[in-house]
Design a protein around this motif. Structure first.
Motif, PDB file in Angstrom:
ATOM      1  N   VAL B 359       1.415  -1.274   0.054  1.00 41.35           N
ATOM      2  CA  VAL B 359      -0.231  -0.006  -0.011  1.00 41.35           C
ATOM      3  C   VAL B 359       0.871   1.274   0.214  1.00 41.35           C
ATOM      4  O   VAL B 359       2.027   1.428   0.338  1.00 41.35           O
ATOM      5  N   VAL B 360       0.831   1.939  -1.063  1.00 40.33           N
ATOM      6  CA  VAL B 360       2.097   3.353  -1.332  1.00 40.33           C
ATOM      7  C   VAL B 360       1.421   4.339  -0.560  1.00 40.33           C
ATOM      8  O   VAL B 360       0.483   4.243  -1.624  1.00 40.33           O
ATOM      9  N   LYS B 361       1.889   5.359  -0.958  1.00 43.87           N
ATOM     10  CA  LYS B 361       1.421   6.503  -0.874  1.00 43.87           C
ATOM     11  C   LYS B 361       2.446   7.996  -2.115  1.00 43.87           C
ATOM     12  O   LYS B 361       3.410   7.249  -2.163  1.00 43.87           O
ATOM     13  N   VAL B 362       1.279   8.078  -2.994  1.00 48.75           N
ATOM     14  CA  VAL B 362       1.505   8.655  -4.296  1.00 48.75           C
ATOM     15  C   VAL B 362       0.724  10.097  -4.038  1.00 48.75           C
ATOM     16  O   VAL B 362      -0.165  10.384  -4.258  1.00 48.75           O
ATOM     17  N   GLY B 363       1.252  11.072  -4.336  1.00 52.37           N
ATOM     18  CA  GLY B 363       1.063  12.428  -4.060  1.00 52.37           C
ATOM     19  C   GLY B 363      -0.008  12.492  -3.484  1.00 52.37           C
ATOM     20  O   GLY B 363      -1.384  13.133  -3.623  1.00 52.37           O
ATOM     21  N   GLU B 364       0.489  12.012  -1.640  1.00 49.89           N
ATOM     22  CA  GLU B 364      -0.358  12.088  -0.872  1.00 49.89           C
ATOM     23  C   GLU B 364      -1.607  11.329  -0.723  1.00 49.89           C
ATOM     24  O   GLU B 364      -2.905  11.305   0.251  1.00 49.89           O
ATOM     25  N   ARG B 365      -2.037  10.490  -2.112  1.00 47.30           N
ATOM     26  CA  ARG B 365      -2.642   9.420  -2.246  1.00 47.30           C
ATOM     27  C   ARG B 365      -2.564   7.746  -2.369  1.00 47.30           C
ATOM     28  O   ARG B 365      -1.418   7.735  -1.950  1.00 47.30           O
ATOM     29  N   GLY B 393      11.943  11.022 -10.991  1.00 47.70           N
ATOM     30  CA  GLY B 393      12.189  12.923 -11.446  1.00 47.70           C
ATOM     31  C   GLY B 393      12.541  13.315 -10.319  1.00 47.70           C
ATOM     32  O   GLY B 393      13.744  12.647  -9.796  1.00 47.70           O
ATOM     33  N   ALA B 394      12.609  13.694  -9.511  1.00 46.20           N
ATOM     34  CA  ALA B 394      12.452  14.495  -8.321  1.00 46.20           C
ATOM     35  C   ALA B 394      12.918  13.652  -6.765  1.00 46.20           C
ATOM     36  O   ALA B 394      13.228  14.066  -6.359  1.00 46.20           O
ATOM     37  N   GLY B 395      12.415  12.200  -7.500  1.00 46.16           N
ATOM     38  CA  GLY B 395      12.409  11.729  -6.254  1.00 46.16           C
ATOM     39  C   GLY B 395      11.781  11.445  -5.851  1.00 46.16           C
ATOM     40  O   GLY B 395      11.092   9.814  -4.868  1.00 46.16           O
ATOM     41  N   GLU B 396      10.052  11.662  -6.369  1.00 44.83           N
ATOM     42  CA  GLU B 396       8.659  11.632  -5.828  1.00 44.83           C
ATOM     43  C   GLU B 396       8.397  10.368  -6.009  1.00 44.83           C
ATOM     44  O   GLU B 396       8.747   9.469  -6.927  1.00 44.83           O
ATOM     45  N   ALA B 397       8.120   9.415  -5.517  1.00 42.45           N
ATOM     46  CA  ALA B 397       6.994   8.442  -5.466  1.00 42.45           C
ATOM     47  C   ALA B 397       6.207   8.229  -6.862  1.00 42.45           C
ATOM     48  O   ALA B 397       5.364   8.945  -6.758  1.00 42.45           O
ATOM     49  N   ARG B 398       6.577   7.361  -7.896  1.00 40.19           N
ATOM     50  CA  ARG B 398       5.293   7.201  -8.885  1.00 40.19           C
ATOM     51  C   ARG B 398       5.406   5.487  -9.148  1.00 40.19           C
ATOM     52  O   ARG B 398       5.696   5.044  -8.343  1.00 40.19           O
ATOM     53  N   VAL B 399       4.105   5.223  -9.064  1.00 38.32           N
ATOM     54  CA  VAL B 399       3.669   4.129 -10.198  1.00 38.32           C
ATOM     55  C   VAL B 399       4.696   3.735 -11.030  1.00 38.32           C
ATOM     56  O   VAL B 399       4.946   4.238 -11.964  1.00 38.32           O
ATOM     57  N   ALA B 400       4.601   2.047 -10.945  1.00 38.39           N
ATOM     58  CA  ALA B 400       5.577   1.561 -11.892  1.00 38.39           C
ATOM     59  C   ALA B 400       5.363   0.227 -12.586  1.00 38.39           C
ATOM     60  O   ALA B 400       4.891  -0.330 -11.864  1.00 38.39           O
ATOM     61  N   ALA B 401       4.795   0.179 -13.728  1.00 39.60           N
ATOM     62  CA  ALA B 401       4.110  -1.393 -13.849  1.00 39.60           C
ATOM     63  C   ALA B 401       5.256  -2.458 -14.602  1.00 39.60           C
ATOM     64  O   ALA B 401       6.006  -1.894 -16.090  1.00 39.60           O
ATOM     65  N   VAL B 402       4.982  -3.478 -14.378  1.00 37.02           N
ATOM     66  CA  VAL B 402       6.071  -4.790 -15.217  1.00 37.02           C
ATOM     67  C   VAL B 402       4.359  -4.882 -15.595  1.00 37.02           C
ATOM     68  O   VAL B 402       4.537  -5.835 -14.235  1.00 37.02           O
ATOM     69  N   PRO B 439       0.604   4.724 -14.010  1.00 40.35           N
ATOM     70  CA  PRO B 439       2.143   4.013 -13.933  1.00 40.35           C
ATOM     71  C   PRO B 439       2.104   5.090 -15.001  1.00 40.35           C
ATOM     72  O   PRO B 439       1.756   5.490 -15.490  1.00 40.35           O
ATOM     73  N   ARG B 440       3.376   5.363 -13.820  1.00 39.84           N
ATOM     74  CA  ARG B 440       4.202   6.569 -15.151  1.00 39.84           C
ATOM     75  C   ARG B 440       5.410   6.066 -16.068  1.00 39.84           C
ATOM     76  O   ARG B 440       6.017   6.480 -16.425  1.00 39.84           O
ATOM     77  N   ALA B 441       5.603   4.053 -15.447  1.00 42.41           N
ATOM     78  CA  ALA B 441       6.832   3.986 -16.515  1.00 42.41           C
ATOM     79  C   ALA B 441       6.276   2.739 -16.560  1.00 42.41           C
ATOM     80  O   ALA B 441       5.441   1.944 -15.519  1.00 42.41           O
ATOM     81  N   TRP B 442       6.528   1.762 -17.801  1.00 40.89           N
ATOM     82  CA  TRP B 442       6.076   0.566 -18.103  1.00 40.89           C
ATOM     83  C   TRP B 442       7.472  -0.139 -18.613  1.00 40.89           C
ATOM     84  O   TRP B 442       8.280  -0.188 -19.020  1.00 40.89           O
ATOM     85  N   ARG B 443       7.209  -1.182 -18.166  1.00 41.65           N
ATOM     86  CA  ARG B 443       8.161  -2.545 -18.537  1.00 41.65           C
ATOM     87  C   ARG B 443       7.300  -3.344 -19.038  1.00 41.65           C
ATOM     88  O   ARG B 443       5.807  -4.594 -18.387  1.00 41.65           O
TER      89      ARG B 443
END
Lengths: 93, 588
Positions: B359-365, B393-402, B439-443
């Motif tokens: 359960v992650v927090k991204v942009g306070e969500r 980016g500047a280290g902000e948590a983002r969702v990435a998808a594999v 998600p901001r990055a995809w593999r």
């Protein structure tokens, strides 16, 4: 290339780099297209990171005026105009 | 039922079958003889710690019972790798292995549990102390650092009694137990060895690598039960001959991860049993079970287990007699707070959100990654998916998808490129998730990285994003190397960066990129930078596209001045994609 165009392509490169955009090259970003939601589809975190990157790169100051900021961050063109404006202001003062 | 503490004074018929498999059948009488013989030899290790690792689950049972008999704790390493053994060897007094003693155990005494049962002394029939420590297990943990968890006799025998109470009637008295899980983890220890021993059901002793290996052991007429994990169950349902004996299947148990509702349904179809999912952990033992009929049924605690939401963490707190970590709360019970976030607890039944670290927090969500994974899985182009939070980016948590694309999606990927596929998946999520959570990055990969337990390690996922290697280079399937040649079996990934714009709708690896791959291999062979003076006879025979498997072969001549390379179709060696030769500066 005119000075405005140079600045615009610099900002496009900055956007791709600062936001770590995948699958987007700077040349693909349209100068006049909206950056947020539509167009490039940036979001609120991007807005913050982009502001930070612009402040670092160009020593510009972004004010807490939401309406004005919305105009500034509308497109690459408006961002470039804002940066050019601030530089001229700093140089001329 | 024979409780573990009374196994030594139990009077079971000597010819009652205990174990079966490739290594042969063994009876209760055999087991007592083996345990007596080993216990006699283990006398010097009395009260110590014995490392126990056996491929053969019967040898494991002999080792565990003999260790218990001499009052030694069995330390169960999660794996037999030299590194694991070496890290434990300092703390132990001896080793029980069903193989040659590896160097990693140093000079510690080593016993084979099944060796030489020559006229052993009679087995001491006195019952075991219920509070005696019996086994030390290790949790795989999500952080990577293994933690020790000690189990006393009572933790294990009490849980076995509850399992028999819940499912004994369903299995019947003589079902053969086919487990694919190793006995060194709690689930396997209970379901593969201790429960069958206590209930008098014969268990499969052979290690099972592939689900196909189970069917021959299911017997001709005998009823059987299966204990496995979701990953193995998927293959078992798809590929195993066990389906032919569905009339004899009494129960299917699954543990180790959430079971997809679709797989639960398929299992019921193929094996005739709705799988029983067991939720638990090394620290807590069994906590709850469920059977998915409609899909996403809540978990129901096992008898004797109480659950609640831990106020501080939002995670599931468990109080039960099987909990062997955490704080004692009296009555032989302990309370342990798991790392699993709870969605709700209603009338005892609960729903999980997944690992709290999922359960992650991204942009306070807050975002429960399993929730979004479930969403993505419903998209027709997605076969499997794993999400993670990454600093970008500047280290902000983002969702990435594999993502492992489905069969059809490979075509879409070939036609539209990775960018179009990522876009369509993003659009699929957009109505249900806040924009910052998308998600901001995809593999896109052929398979998710998995460890031996079938879990997807977050480190391995992160590595896919840390370098752009998967986008810039082909996947390596095999390497053959000689003094003057290097052969690489490669698969061309679908999201190779070179496909962008080359060409829309029909991706082809550009010739210059094929030469680039060849020169990289040449440098790997030479062990230094290759200074190419000239390239000659370059030929591009056939189009090399995504998904293709190719053997890239590089050869240098004796004086290191000339080289040749070819890329051939791995399926049809006579079909060449490219070939050429060249001269190098400064040969030997």
């Amino acid at each position: 290339m005119a000075a405005a165009e140079v600045l615009e392509s610099e900002i496009k490169a900055l956007i791709v780099e600062a936001l770590a955009l995948e699958d987007v090259s700077p040349e693909e970003i349209e100068t006049e297209a909206p950056l947020f939601v539509e167009g490039l589809g940036l979001d609120s975190i991007d807005a913050l990171e982009l502001a930070m990157a612009l402040e670092e790169r160009y020593s510009v100051t972004i004010e807490d005026d939401p309406e004005r900021n919305q105009q500034i961050f509308a497109s690459v063109q408006s961002l470039a105009a804002f940066v050019a404006d601030q530089r001229a202001g700093a140089g001329g003062a | 039922m024979i409780p573990l503490s009374h196994w030594f004074d139990a009077r079971a018929p000597a010819d009652a079958p205990v174990a079966f498999g490739r290594e042969g059948e063994r009876s209760h009488g055999d087991l007592r003889a083996n345990v007596a013989a080993l216990a006699a030899r283990l006398a010097p290790a009395k009260g110590g710690d014995l490392l126990l690792h056996c491929e053969d689950a019967y040898a494991f049972a002999v080792g565990l019972l003999a260790a218990a008999r001499v009052g030694a704790r069995a330390v169960l390493p999660p794996a037999r790798q030299p590194g694991t053994l070496r890290s434990l060897v300092g703390e132990i007094d001896g080793v029980l292995l069903d193989g040659d003693p590896p160097e990693a155990i140093g000079g510690k005494p080593c016993w084979h549990p099944l060796e030489a049962p020559e006229s052993p002394p009679p087995l001491d029939p006195s019952p075991l102390d219920r509070d005696a420590p019996l086994a030390v297990l290790f949790t795989s943990g999500t952080t990577g650092a293994a933690r020790r968890v000690e189990k006393s006799v009572r933790h294990l025998e009490d849980e076995v009694a509850v399992l028999e109470r819940c499912f004994g009637a369903q299995l019947g008295p003589d079902a053969r137990v086919l487990a694919t899980v190793a006995p060194h983890h709690l689930y396997g220890l209970l379901f593969r060895v201790l429960w069958p021993l206590a209930a008098g059901r014969p268990f499969l002793r052979s290690p099972v690598l592939h689900p196909e290996e189970l069917a021959p052991h299911s017997g001709d007429e005998a009823p059987f039960a299966v204990a496995t994990t979701p990953v193995t169950l998927r293959h078992l349902v798809l590929r195993s001959d066990l389906a032919r004996r569905r009339g004899s299947c009494r129960a299917v148990f699954s543990s180790g991860g959430p079971l997809a509702a679709e797989l639960a349904r398929r299992t019921a179809e193929v094996l005739g049993c709705v799988p029983v999912e067991v939720y638990g952990s090394t620290e807590t033992g069994g906590v709850a079970t469920r059977q998915q009929q409609a899909g996403d049924e809540p978990w129901r605690p096992m008898p004797g287990v109480e659950v609640a939401v831990d106020a501080a963490s939002g995670c599931l707190a468990v109080v039960s007699p099987f909990v062997s970590a955490g704080e004692p709360v009296g009555g032989g019970r302990s309370r342990f707070v798991t790392g699993d976030a709870v969605a709700s607890v209603e009338q005892g039944a609960f729903r999980l959100l997944g690992r709290a670290d999922r359960v992650v927090k991204v942009g306070e969500r807050r975002l429960a990654l399993p929730d979004m994974e479930e969403h993505l899985r419903r998209h027709p182009t997605v076969a499997e998916v794993a999400l993670l939070a990454l600093g970008m980016g500047a280290g902000e948590a983002r969702v990435a998808a594999v993502v492992v694309p489905s069969a059809e999606a490979w075509d879409a990927l070939a036609a539209g490129g990775r960018r179009a596929l990522a876009k369509s998946l993003t659009e699929h999520l957009a109505p249900d998730f806040a924009r910052v959570l998308l998600p901001r990055a995809w593999r896109f990969v052929a398979a998710l990285p998995r460890d031996a337990q079938g879990k997807v390690p977050s480190d391995a996922l992160r590595a896919l994003f840390e370098s752009d290697a998967p986008l810039l280079a082909p996947e390596r399937l095999a390497v053959r190397r000689g003094e003057r040649h290097l052969d690489l079996h490669l698969r061309i990934p679908w999201d190779l960066v070179f496909f962008d714009g080359h060409f829309p709708g029909s991706p082809v690896v550009p010739g210059v990129v094929q030469v680039h791959f060849a020169l990289l291999a040449l440098e790997e062979l030479l062990g230094r930078a290759a200074r190419v003076r000239a390239l000659e006879a370059l030929k591009f025979h056939d189009l090399l596209g995504p998904g293709a498997e190719t053997w890239l072969r590089v050869r240098v001549d004796e004086d290191g001045a000339r080289f040749r390379f070819s890329l051939e179709d791995a399926g049809r060696p006579e079909r060449l994609f490219a070939s050429g030769r060249g001269r190098l500066e400064g040969g030997r």
